[in-house]
Each structure stands twice: as structure tokens, then as C-alpha cells.
Design an enzyme around this catalytic site. Sequence first.
Site, PDB file in Angstrom:
ATOM      1  N   ASP A  90       0.846  -1.187   0.000  1.00 59.66           N
ATOM      2  CA  ASP A  90       0.000   0.000   0.000  1.00 59.66           C
ATOM      3  C   ASP A  90       0.885   1.241   0.000  1.00 59.66           C
ATOM      4  O   ASP A  90       2.104   1.143   0.189  1.00 59.66           O
ATOM      5  CB  ASP A  90      -1.003  -0.006   1.158  1.00 59.66           C
ATOM      6  CG  ASP A  90      -0.368  -0.005   2.537  1.00 59.66           C
ATOM      7  OD1 ASP A  90       0.868  -0.169   2.632  1.00 59.66           O
ATOM      8  OD2 ASP A  90      -1.092   0.158   3.531  1.00 59.66           O
ATOM      9  N   TYR A  92       2.911   4.782   0.781  1.00 55.53           N
ATOM     10  CA  TYR A  92       3.537   5.366   1.962  1.00 55.53           C
ATOM     11  C   TYR A  92       2.508   6.218   2.702  1.00 55.53           C
ATOM     12  O   TYR A  92       1.659   6.854   2.082  1.00 55.53           O
ATOM     13  CB  TYR A  92       4.727   6.236   1.559  1.00 55.53           C
ATOM     14  CG  TYR A  92       5.874   5.481   0.927  1.00 55.53           C
ATOM     15  CD1 TYR A  92       6.644   4.595   1.674  1.00 55.53           C
ATOM     16  CD2 TYR A  92       6.198   5.660  -0.414  1.00 55.53           C
ATOM     17  CE1 TYR A  92       7.715   3.904   1.101  1.00 55.53           C
ATOM     18  CE2 TYR A  92       7.273   4.984  -0.995  1.00 55.53           C
ATOM     19  CZ  TYR A  92       8.018   4.108  -0.230  1.00 55.53           C
ATOM     20  OH  TYR A  92       9.074   3.423  -0.807  1.00 55.53           O
ATOM     21  N   PHE A 103       6.677   1.793  -4.215  1.00 59.64           N
ATOM     22  CA  PHE A 103       8.052   2.047  -3.772  1.00 59.64           C
ATOM     23  C   PHE A 103       8.550   3.455  -4.088  1.00 59.64           C
ATOM     24  O   PHE A 103       9.557   3.891  -3.538  1.00 59.64           O
ATOM     25  CB  PHE A 103       9.030   1.011  -4.343  1.00 59.64           C
ATOM     26  CG  PHE A 103       8.796  -0.372  -3.834  1.00 59.64           C
ATOM     27  CD1 PHE A 103       9.217  -0.751  -2.567  1.00 59.64           C
ATOM     28  CD2 PHE A 103       8.123  -1.308  -4.607  1.00 59.64           C
ATOM     29  CE1 PHE A 103       8.987  -2.035  -2.080  1.00 59.64           C
ATOM     30  CE2 PHE A 103       7.892  -2.597  -4.136  1.00 59.64           C
ATOM     31  CZ  PHE A 103       8.322  -2.958  -2.870  1.00 59.64           C
ATOM     32  N   HIS A 219      11.329  -9.076   0.706  1.00 56.83           N
ATOM     33  CA  HIS A 219      11.037  -7.654   0.527  1.00 56.83           C
ATOM     34  C   HIS A 219      12.329  -6.853   0.753  1.00 56.83           C
ATOM     35  O   HIS A 219      13.185  -7.256   1.544  1.00 56.83           O
ATOM     36  CB  HIS A 219       9.967  -7.242   1.544  1.00 56.83           C
ATOM     37  CG  HIS A 219       9.362  -5.908   1.293  1.00 56.83           C
ATOM     38  ND1 HIS A 219       9.963  -4.739   1.721  1.00 56.83           N
ATOM     39  CD2 HIS A 219       8.213  -5.552   0.675  1.00 56.83           C
ATOM     40  CE1 HIS A 219       9.201  -3.718   1.368  1.00 56.83           C
ATOM     41  NE2 HIS A 219       8.134  -4.174   0.731  1.00 56.83           N
TER      42      HIS A 219
END
Length: 256
Positions: A90, A92, A103, A219
Site C-alpha cells: 500500500d 507510503y 516504492f 522484501h
Amino acid sequence: MPEVLPQAEFWPNRGDQAGQMRAWVPSEWLLAQGWSAVVDEWLRSESGKGLSAFLVERLNAGACIYPLLPFQALADTALSDVKVVILGQDPYHGPGQAEGLSFSVAPGVKVPPSLRNIFKELLREEFVTSLPANGSLRRWAKNGVLLLNTCLTVEAGQPASHAKKGWEALTDALITQVAMTSPACVYMLWGAHAQAKTSLIEGASRAAATDCLILQSNHPSPLSALRPPAPFVGNAHFSKAQAWLGERGHVLDWAL
């Protein structure tokens, strides 16, 4: 029905300079070619109607919701141009950070730790000569990298606050559309959340007889980037994607 752009550009919308959504107005948000049918169908569905009602309710209650433009990934990258999909979770949740791409952060915003590890991997694989100071990945988006979060909005300071509210039905449909229409596409699935989409991608690609390469690792978060058995650091995903696409006649540029 969202308006369709032949070549997507950043557009003004209702919100403030910190990237905060002020109104739920999907009819005003522009999309690059290929996405409108999927988005329109979702907006008419029960999950789309439910998500719309939820967002209106939260906005009316004074909630601070990011990003300004939830469909930015679909504005920057046309369906027919998609060569790589990088899935995030989701947006920031800090002021001014999210710009609607997984990202990526808006220019001038401090580069978050996960993105810094992505940049370090680019440096290790020699796609950049130094760590980029600017955290915006919109150049990738303009070059066929779909930077898609599975949930497209979030409330300030509350990660995953809009998970399981209806976004996932849309993003699953978008992923399926890519897998069924892109002749050759690389999917970078970093972490368990993204890797949960593996069977969806494989099934759609198999049904449509398209070619896909699924790359999986931890991740890039500092909490998992070095953890075995599949650390993000050293995964060489950018080199593998470039080589695989090159074999199929596609040019991929990771420069920023």
C-alpha cells in the site's frame, strides 16, 4: 468513466501540496490506454461501490488519505507498454511521500529504507553509477514498468488501513489483464504479500498462452533484505529481467 489519455501525463486534481486526497472523483482521473474497461467494470461492481462508499465516508469524517492520485500507475504506463510489474502493498503513509507508484516517493522526499535498498541493488548490478538522490521512479513507469500497489490508498500514519476494503478486487483484475495481454512480462514479487499473487499470474498467463517470468525474493525492507533463504540483496532481479526481455526483443532501461 475515467478519461483515457493516449500518452499519460501528470495532471492536476483536488488535493493539497502534501499529496493528500480531497475528494473521491475517479471520473476526473485520467488513464493511459488499455485500463478503462477494467476500472469501469470494477467501479460498477459491489467491491468498487463498497470502496467508493468507504472512501467518501472517511473523507467526510476528515481522514487524511494518501495519495493525491490513486490511479497514477495507470496514468503513467499504458497496458500495451507493460514489460515489468513491480508489486507493492500500500502507499507510503507520511506527508508528501506517496505519488501513486509502488516504492516511489515524490521528488524532494527523503528516500525510504526499502527504496534505498532497491537503489543499492541497482548500483550492485551496475545500472547506476551512484545512489540516486531522487526517489521518484516515474521514469521507470514511463518506460513500461507498472509500479502497482495491491491497495491504492492509505490513511496518514496507519499502514494497511485501507486493506480489504475493495481495492484488491481491482488490482487483481489489473494484474490478470496484464498477464493475459502482455506477450512477455516480468513480475517482481518481493515478500510474501506480493508472492501471494503468483498463482493468479501463472493461471492467467497459462490461459492466454502468454510468456511470463516470475522473480521472487524477500522484501527490500531492512528487516528482511538480507534474510535467507531468498534475500533481496544480491537477487540480481534487474539483470535477470533485462536479459530475459532482451531475448524476446524488448529493450529495458533501468536508468533513473
